[in-house]
Design a protein around this motif. Structure first.
Motif: not given
Length: 165
Positions: A41-44, A23-29, A49-53
């Motif tokens: 964007e996939l963020k920590d 239940g811990n936040k891991a990634f923000l879309v 920003v970890l990944i741009d889509i």
């Protein structure tokens, strides 16, 4: 590693957290609104920003592009010459590596494989919460951010294709 994703995550312009199995936040879309193409964007958890889509603009078939640090990481499109409508190919930027995604994409029941070896399973079966699916990363050495990005992309492409039909 298992991550929980809310289905509404695919809304452009909306931000959604992906949680780990505790239940811990891991990634923000972070869905980018008001853009010519579909962009996420996939963020920590610190907002990096970890990944741009984003959707590739000029392609014969709908294609999503995944980038890391401004460099191409992968391209995703529906597999040609496949009898299965829910079959996608992920071509990594190294030019040699290809991931295979197949299953019931719109039902959130599919697998991501490399050379016949299972990397991740996307499923609603484990969960009791509506509008949520799990991304279960099977291999310890797999890149969770990349596999979550792949899941987001294939679902987005499949839903877009359904809308166009």
């Amino acid at each position: 590693m298992r991550f929980l994703v809310r289905d509404r995550l695919l809304g452009i312009g909306d931000d959604y957290w992906i949680e780990d199995d505790r239940g811990n936040k891991a990634f923000l879309v972070d869905g980018k609104a008001m853009r010519v193409r579909d962009t996420f964007e996939l963020k920590d958890t610190q907002g990096r920003v970890l990944i741009d889509i984003h959707q590739k603009m000029f392609a014969l078939r709908d294609t999503m592009v995944i980038e890391r640090d401004g460099e191409p990481l992968a391209k995703i499109k529906r597999k040609r010459l496949s009898l299965l409508r829910n079959h996608y190919r992920v071509a990594l930027a190294d030019g040699r590596t290809e991931l295979d995604v197949s299953g019931k994409i719109l039902d959130r029941e599919f697998a991501v494989e490399y050379d016949g070896e299972l990397l991740a399973v996307v499923s609603r079966r484990w969960l009791h919460v509506r509008e949520t699916y799990g991304v279960d990363i099977v291999r310890d050495d797999a890149d969770p951010a990349l596999l979550i990005a792949v899941a987001v992309c294939v679902i987005h492409l499949a839903e877009k294709e359904r809308e166009d039909d």
